[in-house]
Scaffold this motif. Structure first.
Motif: not given
Length: 71
Positions: A61-71
């Motif tokens: 979940f934390e990794k997904l948040k990181e990826v989405l914040q970069k978009e």
């Protein structure tokens, strides 16, 4: 098919709702007494029925948040 036991330990958000009342929800859910995981799926209004979904560990979940914040 074996019964799947679940407990919604924390309701986080409703992302959408269909005309029939089914809601796409993000929750923390304990499946079969295990440690709660983040879970995204459709639920019937009474939480008695559910659709297919995605379950993520805290790390995922934390990794997904990181990826989405970069978009």
């Amino acid at each position: 098919m074996a019964d799947i036991k679940f407990e919604i330990t924390k309701h986080i958000a409703v992302l959408s709702e269909s005309p029939k009342g089914w809601r796409k929800e993000l929750n923390l859910i304990s499946w079969n007494g295990r440690e709660p995981k983040y879970d995204l799926r459709d639920w019937a209004p009474d939480h008695e029925k559910m659709g297919k979904g995605v379950t993520l560990s805290s790390e995922e979940f934390e990794k997904l948040k990181e990826v989405l914040q970069k978009e």
